[in-house]
Write a protein that holds these residues in place. Structure first.
Motif, PDB file in Angstrom:
ATOM      1  N   UNK A  14      33.678  36.455  45.238  1.00  0.00           N
ATOM      2  CA  UNK A  14      35.076  36.277  44.823  1.00  0.00           C
ATOM      3  C   UNK A  14      35.595  34.884  45.152  1.00  0.00           C
ATOM      4  N   UNK A  15      35.089  34.278  46.229  1.00  0.00           N
ATOM      5  CA  UNK A  15      35.564  32.959  46.637  1.00  0.00           C
ATOM      6  C   UNK A  15      35.260  31.859  45.644  1.00  0.00           C
ATOM      7  N   UNK A  16      34.374  32.114  44.691  1.00  0.00           N
ATOM      8  CA  UNK A  16      34.050  31.108  43.673  1.00  0.00           C
ATOM      9  C   UNK A  16      34.807  31.342  42.363  1.00  0.00           C
ATOM     10  N   UNK A  17      35.647  32.363  42.330  1.00  0.00           N
ATOM     11  CA  UNK A  17      36.348  32.739  41.098  1.00  0.00           C
ATOM     12  C   UNK A  17      37.812  32.338  41.196  1.00  0.00           C
ATOM     13  N   UNK A  18      38.305  31.645  40.182  1.00  0.00           N
ATOM     14  CA  UNK A  18      39.717  31.232  40.170  1.00  0.00           C
ATOM     15  C   UNK A  18      40.628  32.314  39.624  1.00  0.00           C
ATOM     16  N   UNK A  19      40.150  33.108  38.671  1.00  0.00           N
ATOM     17  CA  UNK A  19      41.006  34.144  38.095  1.00  0.00           C
ATOM     18  C   UNK A  19      40.155  35.269  37.530  1.00  0.00           C
ATOM     19  N   UNK A  20      40.573  36.501  37.817  1.00  0.00           N
ATOM     20  CA  UNK A  20      40.033  37.681  37.137  1.00  0.00           C
ATOM     21  C   UNK A  20      41.128  38.174  36.208  1.00  0.00           C
ATOM     22  N   UNK A  21      40.825  38.225  34.917  1.00  0.00           N
ATOM     23  CA  UNK A  21      41.790  38.616  33.899  1.00  0.00           C
ATOM     24  C   UNK A  21      41.455  40.023  33.419  1.00  0.00           C
ATOM     25  N   UNK A  22      42.430  40.922  33.493  1.00  0.00           N
ATOM     26  CA  UNK A  22      42.290  42.279  32.980  1.00  0.00           C
ATOM     27  C   UNK A  22      43.471  42.574  32.069  1.00  0.00           C
ATOM     28  N   UNK A  23      43.415  43.717  31.384  1.00  0.00           N
ATOM     29  CA  UNK A  23      44.541  44.093  30.544  1.00  0.00           C
ATOM     30  C   UNK A  23      45.773  44.453  31.373  1.00  0.00           C
ATOM     31  N   UNK A  24      45.579  44.748  32.667  1.00  0.00           N
ATOM     32  CA  UNK A  24      46.686  45.111  33.543  1.00  0.00           C
ATOM     33  C   UNK A  24      47.312  43.903  34.233  1.00  0.00           C
ATOM     34  N   UNK A  25      46.700  42.731  34.088  1.00  0.00           N
ATOM     35  CA  UNK A  25      47.225  41.534  34.725  1.00  0.00           C
ATOM     36  C   UNK A  25      46.120  40.624  35.232  1.00  0.00           C
ATOM     37  N   UNK A  26      46.524  39.564  35.884  1.00  0.00           N
ATOM     38  CA  UNK A  26      45.605  38.535  36.371  1.00  0.00           C
ATOM     39  C   UNK A  26      45.624  38.515  37.892  1.00  0.00           C
ATOM     40  N   UNK A  27      44.452  38.424  38.487  1.00  0.00           N
ATOM     41  CA  UNK A  27      44.340  38.206  39.927  1.00  0.00           C
ATOM     42  C   UNK A  27      43.783  36.804  40.128  1.00  0.00           C
ATOM     43  N   UNK A  28      44.595  35.915  40.673  1.00  0.00           N
ATOM     44  CA  UNK A  28      44.138  34.561  40.960  1.00  0.00           C
ATOM     45  C   UNK A  28      43.615  34.501  42.386  1.00  0.00           C
ATOM     46  N   UNK A  29      42.549  33.679  42.592  1.00  0.00           N
ATOM     47  CA  UNK A  29      41.857  33.630  43.880  1.00  0.00           C
ATOM     48  C   UNK A  29      41.639  35.053  44.400  1.00  0.00           C
TER      49      UNK A  29
END
Length: 344
Positions: free
Chosen positions: A315-330
């Protein structure tokens, strides 16, 4: 420039009494459709990679459960055995198990015409996937301000119910004029980037340039790529992501070169019961997939091969996870819990 409607490809189609699957092993040279009318034929199609991509696997499995109910009638033991065979087709993509468990919930309700109920649920799962993909396309596309992007494997209509996850973001951003060109890794050994992603983008008139994975570092060092956009086969509760082999190395390269890294996947790909990437089972496929190409040997006789199909990006290498429910940054545990409505 294309529009948001550049979505004419469908790889999973319910044809009234059977599932029609576009054989992705044959693209781009041949367009071959395979019909699956039993749960075992669906399981074989998933295992043999006729159908691939986590969301598409889940959709096919949902239809497979309906077929199993049609065949098994009122025999619950036979139905359980059929679902177990279906669940065993591939171990890493969580959407397969998710779809089967969702169908089990409908089975537990004890509806009268069970096969009809399960078919309706499979259709709903299919339609929800396309709606979710379009929503992710809008959300993720808005994160891309300008510049070229690099993607890995195939995350488009061929891997989903339609439009795509990471490729859906790319379609949306291109339609808005935010992306000039898409770079696509070949994605060895099955060459999903070369055979499938390039084919989809060509169909839609989106400029695409192929590269072998070994050229990614040099491409990123040029400073023209603003985002690496990838899909996922399973996302753990802490935000670690299992995806096609080679994704982890791209994330490392992106972080070193200051390029942002985005993962795009529906919430059905998130497994909050898997604490972290170390707990995700990684499928290994036969060595022959590396030692040969299109049935022709490409390696020295007697050589062995290690063929993990997926790797885990922390997860530490990911800037954003995009889903239909919203975005999780870092992304991390707290952000994933908030997205999924869990208590940390």
């Amino acid at each position: 420039m294309t529009t948001r409607e550049n979505d004419g490809v469908r790889a999973v189609i319910w044809a009234g009494d059977c599932l029609r699957l576009l054989d992705q092993r044959r693209l781009p040279s041949d367009t071959v459709w395979i019909e699956a009318s039993t749960v075992d034929e669906v399981a074989s199609a998933i295992r043999d990679m006729v159908v691939r991509g986590a969301p598409a696997i889940g959709i096919a499995a949902a239809y497979g459960v309906a077929m199993a109910a049609r065949a098994c009638g009122s025999d619950p033991d036979a139905l359980d055995a059929a679902l177990a065979r279906l669940a065993a087709a591939r171990p890493t993509a969580v959407n397969l198990r998710w779809a089967i468990e969702r169908q089990r919930g409908r089975i537990a309700e004890g509806a009268g015409d069970l096969a009809a109920v399960l078919l309706a649920e499979a259709v709903a799962i299919h339609e929800e996937d396309v709606t979710a993909n379009r929503r992710m396309g809008v959300l993720g596309g808005a994160l891309i301000e300008s510049g070229d992007v690099l993607t890995h494997c195939n995350t488009g209509s061929l891997a989903t119910g339609g439009y795509g996850t990471a490729l859906g973001v790319i379609r949306s951003a291109y339609a808005d004029g935010r992306i000039g060109r898409v770079y696509a890794d070949e994605t060895r050994p099955w060459l999903q980037g070369a055979r499938l992603t390039a084919w989809e983008l060509v169909q839609d008139g989106i400029p695409v340039t192929l590269l072998c994975e070994g050229a990614a570092a040099t491409l990123l060092a040029r400073g023209e790529v603003s985002w690496v956009v990838a899909g996922a086969d399973r996302i753990a509760a802490n935000g670690d992501v299992a995806n096609k082999i080679g994704t982890y190395s791209l994330a490392v390269l992106a972080r070193y070169h200051g390029v942002r890294f985005m993962v795009v996947a529906p919430t059905s790909t998130i497994d909050m019961n898997t604490p972290d990437g170390a707990a995700i089972p990684i499928e290994e496929r036969p060595a022959d997939e590396l030692l040969s190409l299109a049935g022709q040997p490409v390696a020295a006789a007697g050589a062995g091969a290690w063929n993990p199909v997926f790797d885990v990006t922390p997860a530490g290498l990911i800037d954003a996870i995009v889903t239909e429910a919203g975005i999780v940054e870092q992304p991390g545990l707290a952000g994933m819990h908030e997205l999924m409505g869990w208590r940390a």
